[in-house]
Design a protein around this motif. Structure first.
Motif, PDB file in Angstrom:
ATOM      1  N   ASP A 438       0.831  -1.205   0.000  1.00 42.01           N
ATOM      2  CA  ASP A 438       0.000   0.000   0.000  1.00 42.01           C
ATOM      3  C   ASP A 438       0.868   1.259   0.000  1.00 42.01           C
ATOM      4  N   ALA A 439       1.919   1.237   0.786  1.00 39.72           N
ATOM      5  CA  ALA A 439       2.813   2.399   0.845  1.00 39.72           C
ATOM      6  C   ALA A 439       3.494   2.642  -0.502  1.00 39.72           C
ATOM      7  N   LEU A 440       3.928   1.564  -1.161  1.00 39.49           N
ATOM      8  CA  LEU A 440       4.609   1.702  -2.450  1.00 39.49           C
ATOM      9  C   LEU A 440       3.658   2.210  -3.527  1.00 39.49           C
ATOM     10  N   VAL A 441       2.424   1.723  -3.503  1.00 40.99           N
ATOM     11  CA  VAL A 441       1.428   2.158  -4.488  1.00 40.99           C
ATOM     12  C   VAL A 441       1.161   3.658  -4.333  1.00 40.99           C
ATOM     13  N   LEU A 442       0.982   4.090  -3.089  1.00 40.73           N
ATOM     14  CA  LEU A 442       0.753   5.522  -2.839  1.00 40.73           C
ATOM     15  C   LEU A 442       1.950   6.353  -3.283  1.00 40.73           C
ATOM     16  N   LEU A 443       3.135   5.856  -2.955  1.00 40.46           N
ATOM     17  CA  LEU A 443       4.359   6.576  -3.311  1.00 40.46           C
ATOM     18  C   LEU A 443       4.474   6.735  -4.817  1.00 40.46           C
ATOM     19  N   LEU A 444       4.249   5.660  -5.559  1.00 36.78           N
ATOM     20  CA  LEU A 444       4.339   5.702  -7.014  1.00 36.78           C
ATOM     21  C   LEU A 444       3.361   6.728  -7.589  1.00 36.78           C
ATOM     22  N   THR A 445       2.127   6.655  -7.149  1.00 31.20           N
ATOM     23  CA  THR A 445       1.103   7.562  -7.679  1.00 31.20           C
ATOM     24  C   THR A 445       1.482   9.015  -7.428  1.00 31.20           C
ATOM     25  N   GLU A 446       1.934   9.285  -6.211  1.00 32.43           N
ATOM     26  CA  GLU A 446       2.225  10.673  -5.862  1.00 32.43           C
ATOM     27  C   GLU A 446       3.471  11.189  -6.572  1.00 32.43           C
ATOM     28  N   VAL A 447       4.500  10.344  -6.703  1.00 33.53           N
ATOM     29  CA  VAL A 447       5.711  10.772  -7.410  1.00 33.53           C
ATOM     30  C   VAL A 447       5.392  11.063  -8.870  1.00 33.53           C
ATOM     31  N   LEU A 448       4.583  10.199  -9.498  1.00 30.15           N
ATOM     32  CA  LEU A 448       4.192  10.446 -10.883  1.00 30.15           C
ATOM     33  C   LEU A 448       3.369  11.725 -11.003  1.00 30.15           C
ATOM     34  N   ASN A 449       2.492  11.953 -10.034  1.00 27.58           N
ATOM     35  CA  ASN A 449       1.702  13.192 -10.063  1.00 27.58           C
ATOM     36  C   ASN A 449       2.609  14.412  -9.953  1.00 27.58           C
ATOM     37  N   ARG A 450       3.663  14.291  -9.139  1.00 24.31           N
ATOM     38  CA  ARG A 450       4.535  15.430  -8.903  1.00 24.31           C
ATOM     39  C   ARG A 450       5.369  15.830 -10.119  1.00 24.31           C
ATOM     40  N   GLU A 485      14.081   7.847 -10.790  1.00 26.58           N
ATOM     41  CA  GLU A 485      14.827   6.798 -10.089  1.00 26.58           C
ATOM     42  C   GLU A 485      13.945   6.093  -9.066  1.00 26.58           C
ATOM     43  N   VAL A 486      13.118   6.874  -8.369  1.00 28.14           N
ATOM     44  CA  VAL A 486      12.192   6.270  -7.397  1.00 28.14           C
ATOM     45  C   VAL A 486      11.162   5.412  -8.119  1.00 28.14           C
ATOM     46  N   VAL A 487      10.637   5.909  -9.245  1.00 28.26           N
ATOM     47  CA  VAL A 487       9.665   5.132 -10.034  1.00 28.26           C
ATOM     48  C   VAL A 487      10.293   3.811 -10.488  1.00 28.26           C
ATOM     49  N   LEU A 494       7.215  -3.806  -7.746  1.00 25.23           N
ATOM     50  CA  LEU A 494       5.807  -4.025  -8.143  1.00 25.23           C
ATOM     51  C   LEU A 494       5.662  -3.784  -9.641  1.00 25.23           C
ATOM     52  N   PRO A 495       6.225  -4.671 -10.454  1.00 26.04           N
ATOM     53  CA  PRO A 495       6.284  -4.391 -11.897  1.00 26.04           C
ATOM     54  C   PRO A 495       4.911  -4.225 -12.552  1.00 26.04           C
ATOM     55  N   THR A 496       3.970  -5.101 -12.232  1.00 19.27           N
ATOM     56  CA  THR A 496       2.670  -5.050 -12.905  1.00 19.27           C
ATOM     57  C   THR A 496       1.934  -3.763 -12.576  1.00 19.27           C
ATOM     58  N   HIS A 497       1.861  -3.446 -11.302  1.00 20.37           N
ATOM     59  CA  HIS A 497       1.142  -2.233 -10.905  1.00 20.37           C
ATOM     60  C   HIS A 497       1.834  -0.980 -11.424  1.00 20.37           C
ATOM     61  N   ALA A 498       3.155  -0.942 -11.311  1.00 23.85           N
ATOM     62  CA  ALA A 498       3.895   0.244 -11.746  1.00 23.85           C
ATOM     63  C   ALA A 498       3.695   0.472 -13.236  1.00 23.85           C
ATOM     64  N   PHE A 499       3.763  -0.617 -14.012  1.00 26.41           N
ATOM     65  CA  PHE A 499       3.592  -0.468 -15.454  1.00 26.41           C
ATOM     66  C   PHE A 499       2.192   0.026 -15.802  1.00 26.41           C
ATOM     67  N   SER A 500       1.177  -0.570 -15.217  1.00 27.92           N
ATOM     68  CA  SER A 500      -0.200  -0.177 -15.558  1.00 27.92           C
ATOM     69  C   SER A 500      -0.464   1.277 -15.167  1.00 27.92           C
ATOM     70  N   THR A 501       0.084   1.712 -14.029  1.00 23.57           N
ATOM     71  CA  THR A 501      -0.104   3.101 -13.602  1.00 23.57           C
ATOM     72  C   THR A 501       0.577   4.067 -14.566  1.00 23.57           C
ATOM     73  N   ALA A 553      10.120   8.404 -18.539  1.00 24.35           N
ATOM     74  CA  ALA A 553       9.877   7.374 -17.524  1.00 24.35           C
ATOM     75  C   ALA A 553       9.772   5.999 -18.169  1.00 24.35           C
ATOM     76  N   VAL A 554       9.062   5.913 -19.271  1.00 23.20           N
ATOM     77  CA  VAL A 554       8.911   4.637 -19.984  1.00 23.20           C
ATOM     78  C   VAL A 554      10.267   4.138 -20.466  1.00 23.20           C
ATOM     79  N   GLY A 555      11.096   5.052 -20.965  1.00 24.01           N
ATOM     80  CA  GLY A 555      12.447   4.663 -21.388  1.00 24.01           C
ATOM     81  C   GLY A 555      13.289   4.191 -20.225  1.00 24.01           C
ATOM     82  N   ARG A 556      13.149   4.859 -19.086  1.00 26.62           N
ATOM     83  CA  ARG A 556      13.930   4.481 -17.901  1.00 26.62           C
ATOM     84  C   ARG A 556      13.594   3.070 -17.421  1.00 26.62           C
ATOM     85  N   LEU A 557      12.361   2.627 -17.679  1.00 25.66           N
ATOM     86  CA  LEU A 557      11.930   1.314 -17.192  1.00 25.66           C
ATOM     87  C   LEU A 557      12.255   0.173 -18.156  1.00 25.66           C
TER      88      LEU A 557
END
Length: 1114
Positions: A438-450, A485-487, A494-501, A553-557
């Motif tokens: 849950d913490a990682l999901v929130l972190l990913l969403t917020e970093v991407l928003n930022r 880098e955080v993403v 969490l590859p599946t969730h990170a990719f879909s987000t 971001a897509v290139g970085r991944l």
């Protein structure tokens, strides 16, 4: 002056000081006064005058001068001061301090404390037994508590880690003595009481602590003392729970905002603008009462104490409970900082808090995660998940960009910790991830928003995207890189969730970009983007900026779709690649980058950047494409062929001088990656690639910028030279590809080959044009060679066949242009690439011809002309020449051995005399690398014995040849250690160490007998003179390796002789130094003895040099 009465001397000194610091006094007169004052300070008994000055003068200048005389006396002349005078000084100065400390300015008082501590440094406890007792008494007496704390802090600073003007034995003694006092200092009867009095505890328990000014000052001094003590004392039971609790009470002062909301302070309520006549409220710091700023200071000092404890990685078992207590208390502070009714008020709170406090608190969180999380995480008494939730709030409500990036660094540390933990416990992967998901999901969403203007436009527009920092990136680029880098780290967990987000966010902005086709209005040959409304332009600008960031971001991944997970994540990667291919082709076909727009200064750069980033993102997937190709090469390659063909179709429109260079270079880099990494068999047959071939070899076409031209030629050459993957040798079509490559290089060198047989032009304009042709052509050829130097024999054969004519022409032209440094440098760079990559293909005769030509051309006069000319171009020419010779001397066969005498002669007789005495490091590093490589790879040129002979006799007794040349080279190495250039020193020291480890250099009879003592002596002198202090460890190891050849001789012969030759020491001191050098033969003990010898020798010299004439040395 000196014979006059004390009163008259004081008046004279005050007059001199006033004159010295007066604005009208010239430098000459200042030097006279300075000389007069220095002479006075050296007089025996001058301190008595200074004591009178201290007790009678009100001039700050006089007071500081008098204290400096005492400081010089104590630190440099103390040995020669009679004991009765020492007793008098030790008695008088503390009495003076006690009598006048309240009247003296703080800086004078601090200086006087420092002078008294200096006496303790010299004499405590033997001759100044009550030194530390006096400090404790001062602290315990209410009227002198602040003074005692200043003394204690000064003692901690000066005694725990004293400067070098003490012997090692005395340093160790002082540290031990001070450590013995720590339990008393930290105990319940001293500092703990100061910061934990009942009245203070009562004040601290209130929501708005209100300390009296004197109490605040005492607390601040006590916390400063604790902070310094914590910096060097080990974690132990002396640091009691009650002391920790009290420190955290003070830390709480820094995060209390209640007391800031007084009626006298403008706040953010709705009435503030009205109260200020409609203007914004004044800065908070200017309206705070002094006491509030003092409380902020106490909070900062308390956090400094806590951080000094937290940065200690070595935690004794008995301190584990205290560590947990520290973490729990900080958790409570974090709760206070982030505890508000809504998110907006959390940010307001952080904006109100002192900036230094926030920095210290962020430092604490970083130390907690990086050093102690592994200890605390499994402890049921610490709520790690709740801590992360608070850290999340703290991170995303930071009021500054720097604060936010510092918090992202903490998250990156946490993600690294989690990743390593999972790698070490794969069987627990799911359990670990489920705890933190849950913490990682929130972190990913917020970093991407930022990083998206859609959510964070106001803050992102504040970031500078023009000025480059020391790392050659803008503030915006740094912000984006930290975020991505955080993403990427979350993607690994969490590859599946990170990719879909991420892909969901990308898709939204792609739809806007792809939909722009419908907004294009055509008017004859011109096209314009029909988006004109201000709001629409603003929204489009934000969407394009976001698309650019998400493409990065897509290139970085890309790396997270290859390797072991290729098959599992294949469909996701294929979706991304197909989307990127579609976007790149779309951008090239409708040429959005060339369109007229309503706001060209904003939208045009946005459109260019999106197109460039789509190409760069696709390039990032080249390794995935290579793996995809290997999977489908023999069966069903249609989908892959379609992807590559479509991607290549996007390139020809961009290979043009009319296209922005950023976009042009992105297209070139993509082609290089496809040609070099993917290497499809069919690439040369794609019409788009053939168009690029024609464009590059068409002499009538306008030449592309240099970097783009080089990249394209590299790509096209690699298409023809690099072997196709998974294709048998007999199906590589080498003959056909060789013909194509010859044609390619023929086209590229057309103008260059026209110079054959022609004299150099005389007119300046023609000469510049000719030089441009030479440099541009050789730059391309060099790049082609460098890029295939590691490939198989066939690739290199074809490459050399294609450029053989150009290579021979270059050698012919070299003497003609020898005085043109820029041309010569480019030619030598080209030949250096040939020597590195195509040495075998060139053959021995041509290689010998090249070497001989260079040796003939680089006479002493030519070398001097190159090195001594203005600018660095001439030095670069010589350096390139030396690099070529480095390759020659490393050749293992016998072909080039006949050149060794000539190369040594060139180095030591022609080149070395020119550069030896020059302070500039130019050329020296390359010369010494050449000498090292010559020795290393041609050892038998000097030591010819066989392996069997070496085994049968002592390694040092091998017969020598060319001894004179060997000695000259070694002398040059020795001379280099006497020069100030630290990089050359480090390089040459490592070369000697390598020659010893590989060839037993230090063991050779000649080296042992004639050179080893000199080298050890020089290295010791370097340590003594502190000229290369950064290399202390390397020098110590080298001395050990040289001494270890014969420890007995070192201890019995070299060391006494070295000490005997040392100036500025008496025989007794030399004996002490020799006696303190332990005769231990392990590396740590030996190097410790070396550094002790150096320290104590410097200390004795310092003492002796500062003694007055006629002083009896004890």
């Amino acid at each position: 002056m000196f014979r006059a009465s004390e009163e008259a001397s004081l008046r004279a000194l005050e007059s001199l000081m006033s004159e010295f610091f007066h604005s009208s006094t010239g430098n000459e007169r200042k030097r006279e006064i300075e000389s007069l004052l220095n002479n006075f300070a050296q007089q025996l008994g001058a301190w008595r005058f200074c004591f009178y000055f201290l007790s009678s003068s009100h001039s700050d200048y006089v007071l500081m001068y008098s204290l400096s005389v005492f400081e010089n006396l104590i630190n440099k002349m103390w040995l020669g001061v009679p004991s009765d005078e020492k007793i008098e000084i030790r008695s008088s100065l503390p009495k003076l301090l006690l009598a006048q400390h309240k009247a003296l300015p703080s800086f004078i008082c601090n200086k006087l404390c420092k002078v008294i501590v200096d006496m303790g440094r010299q004499d405590w406890p033997m001759f100044y037994h009550d030194f530390f007792t006096n400090i404790l008494q001062l602290i315990q007496t209410p009227s002198t508590t602040p003074l005692g704390l200043v003394m204690l802090k000064t003692a901690s600073e000066e005694l725990a880690c004293p400067r070098e003007d003490l012997s090692v034995a005395r340093k160790e003694e002082l540290r031990k003595l001070l450590l013995e006092q720590v339990p008393t200092v930290l105990g319940d009867d001293l500092l703990s009481n100061l910061v934990h009095t009942p009245s203070l505890a009562k004040q601290l328990s209130q929501p708005s602590p209100s300390l009296e000014a004197e109490s605040e000052r005492i607390c601040a001094l006590a916390l400063e003392c604790l902070s310094h003590l914590f910096s060097w004392i080990p974690l132990s039971a002396s640091i009691t729970p009650s002391l920790l609790t009290t420190i955290f009470h003070f830390a709480r002062l820094g995060c209390d905002v209640c007391s800031r909301r007084t009626s006298g302070i403008a706040t953010t309520n709705s009435n503030s603008a009205t109260l200020n006549g409609g203007s914004s409220s004044p800065p908070l710091s200017s309206t705070l009462p002094t006491s509030q700023r003092d409380r902020d200071k106490l909070g900062v000092l308390a956090m400094s104490c806590i951080n000094e404890l937290m940065c200690k990685n070595c935690v004794p078992l008995e301190f584990q409970e205290y560590l947990l207590r520290v973490c729990q208390q900080t958790f409570y502070l974090l709760q206070r900082i982030t505890r508000e009714a809504n998110a907006h008020s959390i940010r307001n709170r952080l904006e109100v808090l002192d900036e230094s406090y926030i920095e210290k608190f962020t430092d604490f969180l970083r130390l907690f995660v990086s050093v102690h999380l592994r200890r605390i995480e499994s402890n049921a008494q610490f709520p790690v998940v709740e801590f992360l939730s608070l850290l999340f709030k703290y991170t995303f409500h930071q009021p500054t960009h720097e604060g936010y990036l510092s918090c992202l660094d903490i998250w990156a540390l946490f993600l690294d910790y989690l990743t390593n933990k999972i790698r070490n416990r794969l069987e627990d992967r799911e359990a670990i991830l489920s705890r933190y998901e849950d913490a990682l999901v929130l972190l990913l969403t917020e970093v991407l928003n930022r990083i998206q203007f859609r959510y964070n436009q106001t803050q992102l527009e504040e970031l500078d995207d023009d000025t480059l920092d020391d790392d050659q990136q803008t503030e915006w680029q740094r912000y984006l890189r930290h975020s991505l880098e955080v993403v990427a780290k979350i993607m690994e967990l969490l590859p599946t969730h990170a990719f879909s987000t991420l892909f969901g966010a990308l898709q939204e902005n792609l739809d806007v970009y792809l939909g722009l086709q419908q907004c294009i209005v055509t008017n004859g040959a011109d096209q314009r983007l029909n988006v004109t409304a201000e709001n629409d332009c603003r929204r489009l600008h934000c969407s394009l900026r976001d698309l650019s960031s998400l493409l990065q971001a897509v290139g970085r991944l890309a790396e997270y779709f290859i390797g072991d997970v290729f098959e599992a994540r294949f469909n996701d990667a294929l979706t991304v690649v197909e989307r990127l291919v579609k976007v790149t082709l779309y951008g090239s076909q409708i040429k959005l980058y060339n369109m007229e727009t309503a706001v060209p200064s904003v939208l045009k750069p946005d459109l260019v950047d999106v197109h460039a980033q789509s190409l760069a993102a696709l390039q990032a997937y080249s390794h995935w494409l290579a793996r995809f190709y290997s999977e489908v090469q023999r069966q069903n390659p249609e989908q892959f062929i379609s992807i590559i063909s479509t991607a290549m179709e996007a390139l020809p429109p961009l290979i043009s001088t009319k296209v922005q260079e950023k976009l042009l270079l992105s297209a070139c880099h993509l082609l290089v990656s496809i040609a070099t990494t993917v290497r499809p068999v069919f690439l040369i047959n794609i019409p788009a690639v053939q168009k690029v071939f024609s464009r590059v070899t068409d002499s009538s076409a306008q030449r592309l910028p240099e970097e783009a031209q080089v990249l394209l030629c590299r790509a096209l050459s690699n298409v023809l030279l690099l072997p196709w993957p998974n294709v048998p040798e007999n199906e590589q079509q080498w003959v056909e590809r060789s013909n194509h490559h010859t044609n390619l290089l023929s086209g590229l060198t057309r103008e260059y080959r026209m110079l054959k047989g022609s004299a150099p032009p005389q007119r300046k304009g023609q000469m510049e044009a000719t030089k441009r042709v030479i440099c541009q052509t050789l730059s391309i050829l060099r790049d082609i060679v460098e890029n295939i130097s590691g490939e198989g024999t066939k690739s290199r054969q074809i490459c050399y066949q294609s450029m053989q004519e150009a290579a021979q022409l270059s050698l012919t032209l070299f003497p003609v242009y020898i005085h043109q440094s820029d041309v010569t440098e480019e030619m030598l760079s080209f030949f250096l690439a040939l020597f590195h990559g195509l040495r075998v293909q060139m053959g021995v005769p041509f290689t010998e011809q090249i070497i001989q030509t260079f040796l003939n051309m680089f006479t002493r006069e030519q070398l001097a002309e190159s090195i001594l000319q203005e600018g660095s171009a001439g030095c670069h020419v010589v350096e390139k020449f030396l690099k070529i010779l480095q390759v020659v001397v490393q050749e293992p066969g016998q072909a080039f051995k006949p050149f060794l005498p000539s190369i040594l002669s060139l180095c030591m007789e022609q080149l070395y005399p020119i550069i030896a005495e020059r302070p500039s490091p130019d050329v020296k590093a390359e010369l010494f690398e050449l000498l090292f490589q010559l020795l290393h790879h041609n050892w038998r040129y000097f030591f010819r014995s066989s392996v069997l002979a070496s085994v049968q006799r002592d390694a040092g007794d091998e017969p020598m040849e060319n001894q004179a040349q060997f000695v000259v080279v070694m002398q040059a190495f020795g001379q280099s250690f006497l020069q100030p250039d630290i990089h050359l020193f480090r390089q040459n020291l490592s070369y000697l160490e390598t020659l010893n480890s590989k060839h037993k250099l230090y063991h050779k009879k000649l080296f042992r007998a004639e050179m080893l003592p000199q080298f050890v002596s020089v290295l010791l002198q370097v340590l003594i003179h502190k000229s290369h202090d950064l290399l202390q460890e390397e020098i110590g190891i080298a001395i050990y390796n040289m001494a270890s050849v014969d420890f007995s001789t070192f201890f019995s012969s070299f060391l006494p002789e070295f000490l005997g030759s040392c100036q500025g020491l008496d025989s007794g001191q030399k004996n002490v130094l020799a006696r303190n050098f332990k005769m231990e033969r392990d590396l740590p003990s030996f190097t410790q003895s070396v550094h002790r010898l150096v320290n104590d020798l410097r200390y004795y010299r310092l003492c002796n040099a500062s003694l007055p004439p006629g002083t009896v040395k004890l």
